[in-house]
Design an enzyme around this catalytic site. Structure first.
Site, short mmCIF file in Angstrom:
data_model
loop_
_atom_site.label_atom_id
_atom_site.label_comp_id
_atom_site.label_asym_id
_atom_site.label_seq_id
_atom_site.Cartn_x
_atom_site.Cartn_y
_atom_site.Cartn_z
N ASP A 187 -8.51 -5.75 -5.47
CA ASP A 187 -8.27 -4.60 -4.68
C ASP A 187 -8.78 -3.51 -5.26
OD1 ASP A 187 -7.06 -2.78 -3.16
OD2 ASP A 187 -5.03 -3.50 -3.27
N HIS A 190 -6.82 -6.33 -0.97
CA HIS A 190 -5.50 -5.62 -0.42
C HIS A 190 -4.93 -6.26 0.54
CE1 HIS A 190 -3.71 -1.60 -0.36
NE2 HIS A 190 -3.59 -1.31 0.85
N SER A 203 0.97 -1.20 -0.09
CA SER A 203 0.13 -0.06 -0.09
C SER A 203 0.93 1.31 -0.03
CB SER A 203 -1.09 -0.03 1.13
OG SER A 203 -2.17 0.99 1.25
#
Length: 760
Positions: free
Chosen positions: A469, A499, A349
């Site tokens: 995601d 994610h 991320s």
């Protein structure tokens, strides 16, 4: 379980024998396969003073144990070898399987018996994963088969866990960055947490650039969240212009201070278990949060190249090009005399995003990045096609909200007292610059677009990304991977999850593959390893990974959507509008059941449809007003078994990342029946229907041709499946929630779904 083994390096007989000898296996090329196999098995039981006992607990046939077999005159057969191989890898006869041959086929077992190749088979077994999720050699080393001598030991091109994690050095330094992001007249200092084994050899470094690691301010974050309920603004017709601007760091001076010995220490920092795995294998771990975080100075500039520079300065320090101090008082400097200067960045991320940004600087010393679920353009994270568009699961968030979350200097009361007023001024400037009113691309977002500098990347890159995601959407990895220079080594893992990290999944040897790559790039080990450029998780069955050549094809198939005129009403009744605004999941449930305001088209497939790339909706649309937003989702619709998007724990602590160090669960995506799967989605302000830089007017009740690109994906639909197209306006998870009374009309007879098709 199913084997998808990418990390094993095929090895010559001589090399296999040499590596086995280095581990203490007493094998002899002149002896029979049966004798060598028995010797190997007895070595596995190094904890036992008498290896007869554990050997008797293995079976070779339904009516014979292994001890009896090796004491007999019976010859070694494929049946016996396979049964023993399964057992040493943790599979239990009568529990995990009854018929070995059928089970081996189900596993896609990578070793096929040949009596003349027994030494190579033993070598391969050691490098193969057990049921527990560890390779057999890692499992043996974790139990103490090799001593922790703080030196490197390799097997099949991979470093083994022989560094003592009970005697780690944990220290803090403060690196001077060529920045003054809070404009206080002082160069910013960057706090660096270092964890390294005690070793006489220079160590490579895994660096996790994480703005979260010094703490997050959830109270300030929540106060800053924006209300999504607002009318869609009618924008003036115009052209947007931006310019490429090189980031220019400030000048720094050579440091003449004495070398300090007494460094700040710490006992704990929240670590990333993939880093822990490599820590036990001779790779230092450092965690850096960058400007504007607790322990550092400066302002949280959030995504621009000033923030990137604060991480780059740490790589410069590891290579002797920057100064670090023992403390904020700057009385002594400290040098990274323990480091070999070679760095790989890690993390998911925001962390992976910083890795991409760093790579685009071309900084010397950055040898490789492992970037998971990473952003390549911040505009595409918080905006889409001229719309404010929240990341999945976080309606109301924007980049300045993220700044509030990660500006952890305000968690230190003294820093808050001295610096908050200036911080608020800079935060307000950021809030204005990101232009939440229009949702348009501008210079602020262009300065946070790493794609324009992708040509400067020279390190090896590894990307992982979930095709489910909807936080960091698949376009982020699609665009950076396709923008990379052809001259670099690049690898992409596309999984069917959301994610999430994937290093501890049962079905793929990601951890071991990274071990081989890092030994190549950071330790200079010549291991003849070649990893495919792209590995994709098949969506049609469990635990199946396949090599792919490209993400995105030019071959297309056009699917007609019908002949009707469909009306999409934007307005909801007051109670319904409030209910959806309060819980966007209720809206999603209604949308997928056909109960929200929408136009719905079901396409029954008469043949397989292997999607690879960016689906485009080409639509004939008109709006009843001079504004309009268009949302679309494509579903694999109908009850059948599909992969879930969240991995579940198969075991709780079966993976040992060292020698009784940093244990973690073994996980996998479940395969179970459900009603649908989102294949892709997309959103557009119809004023941006031609491109991002052109703002057009929307003529009332006049037909427009619109091309809406959806999120790229690779997804295989089979003959007989139903592909569902959902067209609607407001999305209560992602877009602004405009409840004004307008409608869109879609002429299906002039509309198509354009699908990129994977070649065989």
């Amino acid at each position: 379980m199913r084997y998808n083994q990418f990390s094993y390096i095929p090895t010559s007989l001589e090399r296999a024998a040499e590596e086995l000898k280095e581990l203490g296996f007493d094998l002899d090329l002149q002896k029979t396969a049966k004798v060598n196999l028995e010797s190997f098995l007895r070595k596995l039981f190094f904890h036992y003073p008498d290896s007869d006992y554990p050997l008797s607990h293995l079976i070779t046939k339904n009516d014979m144990d292994a001890l009896s077999f090796f004491q007999s005159e019976q010859e070694l057969s494929k049946e016996v070898f396979d049964l023993l191989a399964l057992q040493v890898l943790g599979f239990i006869p009568g529990v995990d399987f009854t018929e070995a041959d059928a089970f081996l086929d189900k596993l896609a077992f990578p070793i096929h018996f040949d009596e003349t190749e027994i030494i190579k088979h033993i070598h391969h077994i050691l490098a193969t994963r057990c049921k527990s999720g560890m390779t057999l050699i890692d499992d043996l080393v974790s139990q103490g088969m090799l001593t922790m001598d703080n030196d490197y030991h390799f097997f099949n091109g991979k470093s083994l866990a022989t560094f003592d994690t009970s005697q780690l050095i944990r220290e803090v330094v403060y690196v001077e960055a060529p920045l003054d992001t809070d404009q206080d007249g002082q160069l910013d200092l960057i706090k660096v947490n270092i964890i390294r084994p005690q070793s006489q050899k220079p160590l490579p470094t895994l660096m996790t650039p994480s703005p979260y690691h010094q703490g997050i301010n959830e109270v300030a974050n929540d106060k800053k969240l924006y209300r999504m309920e607002k009318e869609l603004v009618v924008k003036k017709r115009r052209q947007i212009t931006v310019e490429d601007r090189d980031f220019i760091p400030l000048e720094t001076q050579p440091c003449k201070l004495p070398i300090g010995q007494n460094l700040e220490i710490f006992s704990y920092i929240n670590s990333y278990s993939l880093n822990d795995y490599f820590l036990a294998r001779g790779f230092a771990n450092i965690y850096v949060s960058g400007v504007g975080t607790a322990g550092s100075t400066g302002f949280m500039t959030s995504g621009d190249y000033a923030q990137i520079e604060s991480f780059k300065a740490v790589i410069d320090w590891l290579n002797g090009r920057a100064t670090a101090y023992t403390s904020h008082s700057k009385t002594h400097q400290v040098r990274a005399d323990w480091a070999n200067g070679l760095v790989c960045t890690t993390g998911k991320s925001y962390l992976g995003t910083m890795s991409t940004g760093l790579a685009t600087t071309g900084v010397d010393g950055l040898a490789m990045i492992i970037a998971e679920s990473a952003i390549s353009s911040w505009y595409n994270y918080y905006r889409e096609n001229g719309l404010v568009c929240s990341p999945g699961g976080y309606p109301g968030e924007d980049l300045d909200v993220l700044t509030e979350l990660t500006y952890s200097r305000n968690l230190l009361a003294g820093d808050y007292l001295r610096h908050n007023d200036r911080y608020q001024e800079l935060l307000n400037q950021q809030s204005q610059a990101l232009d939440r009113q229009s949702g348009d691309y501008n210079q602020f977002w262009h300065d946070r677009n790493y794609l324009k500098n992708a040509h400067q990347i020279k390190c090896d890159v590894v990307y992982t990304h979930g095709l489910q995601d909807w936080n960091v959407k698949p376009r982020q990895v699609y665009e950076i991977v396709n923008a990379l220079p052809s001259t670099i080594n690049k690898h992409l893992f596309l999984h069917q999850g959301e994610h999430v990290y994937m290093h501890n999944w049962q079905s793929i040897d990601f951890r071991e593959s990274m071990n081989v790559l890092l030994c190549q790039k950071l330790l200079g080990l010549a291991n003849d390893f070649s990893l495919p450029e792209m590995i994709w998780q098949d969506n049609t069955c469990p635990q199946n990974w396949q090599e792919r050549k490209v993400f995105g094809t030019s071959t297309i198939k056009e699917l007609d959507l019908g002949q009707e005129l469909l009306l999409i009403d934007n307005h909801y009744g007051e109670d319904e509008f409030k209910a959806y605004g309060k819980d966007f999941r209720a809206f999603k449930a209604a949308l997928f059941k056909g109960k929200a305001n929408q136009a719905l088209v079901d396409i029954l497939l008469e043949e397989d449809l292997p999607i690879n790339g960016e689906i485009v909706l080409q639509l004939k649309v008109k709006s009843s007003e001079n504004k309009g937003l268009l949302s679309a989702q494509i579903l694999d619709y109908g009850k059948k078994k599909r992969l879930g998007d969240l991995p579940i724990a198969l075991t709780q602590s079966s993976i040992d990342n060292g020698q009784n160090f940093s244990r973690e669960p073994l996980k996998e995506l479940p395969f179970r029946e459900d009603s649908y799967r989102v294949i892709s989605k997309g959103f557009m302000n119809l004023q941006n229907r031609n491109n991002l830089s052109s703002i057009e007017t929307i003529p009332n009740n006049k037909w427009m041709t619109v091309r809406l690109p959806l999120q790229p994906t690779i997804y295989h639909l089979e003959k007989g499946d139903t592909l569902r197209v959902i067209l609607y306006t407001t999305d209560f998870e992602h877009t602004v929630r405009d409840n004004s009374n307008y409608a869109l009309t879609i002429d299906l007879s002039q509309s198509q779904l354009i699908v990129p098709i994977a070649s065989n």
